[in-house]
Design an enzyme around this catalytic site. Structure first.
Site, mmCIF file in Angstrom:
data_model
loop_
_atom_site.group_PDB
_atom_site.id
_atom_site.type_symbol
_atom_site.label_atom_id
_atom_site.label_comp_id
_atom_site.label_asym_id
_atom_site.label_seq_id
_atom_site.Cartn_x
_atom_site.Cartn_y
_atom_site.Cartn_z
ATOM 1 C CG HIS A 1 -5.382 -24.194 7.105
ATOM 2 N ND1 HIS A 1 -3.749 -24.326 7.201
ATOM 3 C CD2 HIS A 1 -5.750 -24.509 8.132
ATOM 4 C CE1 HIS A 1 -3.642 -24.330 8.562
ATOM 5 N NE2 HIS A 1 -4.560 -24.343 8.938
ATOM 6 C CD GLU A 2 -9.218 -24.168 9.136
ATOM 7 O OE1 GLU A 2 -9.551 -24.978 9.905
ATOM 8 O OE2 GLU A 2 -8.132 -23.292 9.819
ATOM 9 C CG HIS B 1 -6.995 -28.754 10.123
ATOM 10 N ND1 HIS B 1 -6.552 -29.837 10.232
ATOM 11 C CD2 HIS B 1 -7.324 -27.655 9.849
ATOM 12 C CE1 HIS B 1 -5.290 -29.019 11.096
ATOM 13 N NE2 HIS B 1 -6.080 -27.672 10.478
ATOM 14 C CG HIS C 1 -6.002 -35.717 8.846
ATOM 15 N ND1 HIS C 1 -5.050 -34.858 9.850
ATOM 16 C CD2 HIS C 1 -5.704 -37.102 8.970
ATOM 17 C CE1 HIS C 1 -4.654 -35.397 10.311
ATOM 18 N NE2 HIS C 1 -4.384 -36.789 9.468
#
Length: 671
Positions: free
Chosen positions: A463-464, A467, A470
Site C-alpha cells: 500500500h505505502e 503511494h 505515485h
C-alpha cells in the site's frame, strides 16, 4: 553555518542539530515573504508567467526545510523537536493566512483568472490557475471586510472546538481502566495480549492485569475474551466517550461545530458544508456521494443481513445466545472465521521475510513500470535503520531518491505512511526529480530470526509503496500539482490498487518463499488468504457506509434544527442497523475522523477509492497482471499526471470508461 540554509540536494540529516530548525524556518519564511513581495510590487501587467507561475515557485526553501522537520517529528522525534513544532506551527499558519488574505496579491491572481479564456492555456496550466484562484476564494478573499472578520472569527472558534473535541475524547479514553485480578477472566485471550495487560498493571504498580480503551488493548479483548459480561462492560464504556454527564461531554461541541461549518459555507456562498468540501473532490456533490453510498448499500445489505443471521445462529449453537449484541460481533466472527478457513497468521509469516517482500515489490515495479532500485550508502540518513536507494529506469535515467524506514523505535509514531522530502517539478528547463520516503513499523529481526511479516503487514508495505510510486513517477511542470497532490478521494487509488498483487499466485511466487527452506508459499494458503479476505464483507461494507452516511447527514443539510445528538444519529443509522441500539452509547461524540481530523464530508472516500482500485485492477486481470500495455496506460494517465487534470478525466483515459462498483462487489463476494 546552518546546514538547512545552504543549498543541498538530498537532506543533510547528519549535519542538522535541533538548534538549526527555528532560525532556518524563520529565515525561510522571510525569503518566501520577499518572493511574494516581488510579485505584488511588479509594475507590469499581471500575466500567467509573472503571477501564477511565479507564485507556484515561491516558498521552495521553506517547503524543503519544513518537510525535513515535520517528517522527522513523525519518524525520529524527541521532546525538543515536539516543543519546536508547537512554536513554529503558529508561524506557518500565520504565514499562510498572510498569503490568502493579501488583497494586492489576490487582485493580481484574479486579473489573470478573469482573462483565462483568452490565454490559450494547456490543461495543466489551466488547473494551476484554477487551483490557485480557488485557494484564495475558498478562504474568503472575495468577501467584504465585515464578512472577512466574521470568517476569521468562525475559523478561530472552529479550531478551538476541534481541539476541545479531541482533548475530551482523549480524556475519556485515559480516564478508564478495567483492572482484573482473577486469571479466569482472561480466558480466550492470546498470550501476547495477557502479557501487555500484565505489563500495564506493573507500570501502574498494581497486581493482575489492566485493560484500557486504547485500540491495542481494547480490540484483542473484544475479539478473544470469553467473558461476555466483561466484553459488555468494556464496549459500553467505549461507546459513551464524550456522551456522559461530565466535563468531557462533546454533545454541545458537536452541535456547535456542525452549525459553525454550515454558517461558514453559507458565508462563502455554498448551500452546506458538504457542498463546500466536495466542490474540490472527485465526487463533486453531496447528491453524488449519497447516491453512490445508497447504490452500494442496496447491494451490501442483503449479504450483511444474511451474514448477521448466520452469525446469530452460530452464537446460539455455540453458547445459547438469543440476541447478538454489539459486544458479541468481533468475538463470534473471529471464532467462525477460524472454523471456516483454518488459517493461522503464524503459519504464513515464515514465507514473508521482510527483505524478500522488498525484493518482490521492486521486481513487480520493474515488470510493470521499468524501474530499477539500487541500494546505496552515499545518501545521508536520519537513522541507521533507514535504507536508501537510487531509482532509475531501464535506460539508466535517474527517476528518484527513495528512503525506506521499516522498524519501530522510540521517537517514531505508530502506523505506516508515505511522504516526500522534495517534489518533482520542471524549473528553468530542468526536470527536478523527487525524493520519496515510506515509513512503517514492522517487527525487528532478532539474533535468531529475520523480520517476518504478517500478511496484513505485507499488504501495508505494498500500500505505502503504491503511494511511493505515485510520488516517484511524477512528471508534471508545477510542484503543487505533482505526485500525490491530487484530490482526497483519488489519492488512495495508486496505493490500494497495488495491494491486489499480494493475492495473485503469479506475483507471490516472486517473493513469498520460506526463509529457511526457500520453498514457495503453498497455493492452498494463497487460496485461503483470498477466500478469507471477503469474509463478512457485507457487514464490513454496511459498517463503513453507515459511518459515511452519518457524516453526510451532519454536513449536507442545515443543522440548526437538530436538538439532540442521539436522536439525530439513530435516524441517520436507521437503514444500516443490524445490532440492537445501546441507549447509553453514541458514535458522533467520539467520531474524531470528522470532528477533529480532516474527514468531514469526506468519510465516503474510503469506499470510493475501493471502487476505483477494484475497477482498475479488473483491467489488469483481464489482460494479465504484468501486462505492459495496461501498466503503461496506468503510469502515463494516473501515476505520472498528479493533479494536472480532473481525476475522472485521467481515470477514463486509463480505463476507457467511468468506474462501476461491480468489480468491487465481485471481489467482496457481494454479487
Amino acid at each position: 553555518m546552518n546546514p538547512l540554509l545552504q543549498d543541498f540536494n538530498t537532506a543533510p540529516f547528519s549535519k542538522i542539530a535541533n538548534k538549526h530548525y527555528k532560525p532556518a524556518i524563520k529565515k525561510a519564511i522571510e525569503i518566501a515573504k520577499e518572493e511574494i513581495h516581488k510579485i505584488v510590487e511588479n509594475t507590469e501587467k499581471p500575466t500567467f508567467e509573472n503571477t501564477t507561475v511565479a507564485l507556484d515557485f515561491t516558498g521552495e526553501k521553506l517547503n524543503r526545510i519544513t518537510s525535513i522537520f515535520f517528517n522527522l517529528n513523525s519518524a525520529e522525534t524527541n521532546d525538543e523537536i515536539q516543543k519546536i513544532a508547537q512554536e513554529v506551527s503558529p508561524w506557518l499558519s500565520e504565514f499562510r493566512n498572510d498569503i490568502t488574505l493579501n488583497e494586492a496579491l489576490f487582485k493580481k491572481v484574479k486579473e489573470v483568472f478573469d482573462t483565462k479564456e483568452s490565454l490559450n492555456l494547456t490543461p495543466e496550466q489551466e488547473m494551476l490557475l484554477d487551483k490557485q484562484y480557488k485557494s484564495f476564494a475558498r478562504n474568503g478573499a472575495n468577501l467584504n471586510e465585515s464578512d472577512k472578520t466574521e470568517l476569521r472569527k468562525i475559523d478561530t472558534q472552529l479550531s478551538k472546538l476541534s481541539l476541545k473535541f479531541g482533548e475530551n475524547v482523549l480524556a475519556e479514553t485515559n480516564a478508564f481502566e478495567m483492572h482484573l485480578t482473577d486469571e479466569n477472566d482472561l480466558a480466550g485471550l492470546p498470550d501476547s495480549t495477557k502479557e501487555a495487560a500484565k505489563q500495564l498493571a506493573n507500570e501502574k504498580e498494581k497486581e493482575g492485569w489492566i485493560f484500557t480503551l486504547d485500540y491495542p488493548s481494547y480490540i484483542p479483548f473484544m475479539t478473544y475474551a470469553d467473558n461476555r459480561e466483561l466484553r459488555k462492560k468494556l464496549a459500553i464504556v467505549a461507546g459513551k466517550k464524550g456522551f456522559q454527564d461530565n466535563k468531557n461531554n462533546n454533545e454541545q461541541v458537536v452541535l456547535d461545530i456542525v452549525n459553525l461549518r454550515h454558517k461558514r459555507a453559507n458565508l462563502l456562498g455554498y448551500k452546506t458544508h458538504a457542498h463546500f468540501v466536495l466542490e474540490e473532490r472527485m465526487a463533486e456533490t453531496p447528491e453524488k456521494v449519497i447516491d453512490f453510498s445508497n447504490e452500494l448499500l442496496e447491494k451490501a445489505k442483503p449479504a450483511a443481513t444474511k451474514e448477521f443471521e448466520n452469525l446469530e445462529k452460530y452464537a446460539k449453537k455455540l453458547d445459547g445466545i438469543d440476541q447478538l449484541q454489539k459486544w458479541d460481533g468481533a468475538y463470534y466472527s473471529e471464532k467462525l472465521k477460524k472454523e471456516i478457513f483454518d488459517l493461522d497468521q503464524e503459519l504464513l509469516k515464515p514465507y514473508f521475510k521482510l527483505e524478500n517482500v522488498i525484493d518482490g515489490v521492486f521486481e513487480i515495479a520493474s515488470r510493470l513500470y521499468d524501474l530499477k532500485f539500487d541500494e546505496v550508502s552515499t545518501i545521508d540518513k536520519y537513522h541507521e535503520d533507514v535504507k536508501t536507494y537510487n531509482v532509475t529506469d531501464t535506460d539508466g535515467n535517474f527517476i528518484s531518491v527513495f528512503y525506506a524506514d521499516f522498524h519501530p523505535r522510540k521517537g517514531k509514531r505508530n502506523g505506516a505512511w508515505m511522504t516526500s522530502y522534495k517534489s518533482q517539478q520542471v524549473k528553468n528547463g530542468v526536470n527536478e526529480r523527487p525524493h520519496v520516503s515510506i515509513v512503517c513499523n514492522f517487527t525487528k529481526p532478532t539474533p535468531t530470526k529475520p523480520s517476518l511479516l504478517t500478511f496484513n503487514e505485507v499488504t501495508t508495505l505494498f500500500h505505502e509503496f503504491g503511494h511511493a510510486l505515485h510520488g516517484m513517477l511524477a512528471n508534471t511542470t508545477y510542484n503543487s500539482l505533482s505526485g500525490t497532490s491530487v484530490s482526497w478521494d483519488f489519492v488512495e487509488l495508486p496505493s490500494q490498487v497495488l495491494e491486489n498483487w499480494c493475492y495473485e499466485k503469479e506475483a507471490l511466487e516472486l517473493f513469498a518463499k520460506h526463509y529457511e527452506t526457500g520453498e514457495v508459499i503453498p497455493m492452498k494458503y494463497v487460496e485461503k488468504i483470498k477466500e478469507s479476505a471477503s469474509f463478512h464483507e457485507g457487514m464490513q461494507t454496511l459498517r463503513q457506509l453507515s459511518f459515511g452516511l452519518l457524516d453526510m447527514s451532519w454536513h449536507s443539510q442545515n443543522p440548526s434544527e437538530i436538538k439532540t445528538v442521539k436522536d439525530f444519529e439513530n435516524e441517520a443509522f436507521a437503514n444500516t442497523k443490524l445490532y440492537p441500539d445501546v441507549p447509553e452509547n453514541v458514535m458522533s461524540t467520539a467520531f474524531s475522523h470528522i470532528f477533529q481530523g480532516g474527514y468531514s464530508a469526506g468519510y465516503y472516500s474510503y469506499k470510493w477509492a475501493e471502487v476505483l482500485d477494484a475497477d482498475a485492477f479488473e483491467y489488469f486481470l483481464e489482460e494479465g497482471i504484468f501486462n505492459k500495455e495496461v501498466a503503461t496506460k496506468f503510469k502515463e494517465n494516473v501515476l505520472s499526471k498528479g493533479g494536472t487534470e480532473k481525476p475522472m478525466i485521467l481515470y477514463k483515459r486509463f480505463r476507457g470508461k467511468e468506474p462501476k462498483p461491480d468489480a468491487l462487489l465481485k471481489r467482496a463476494g457481494l454479487l
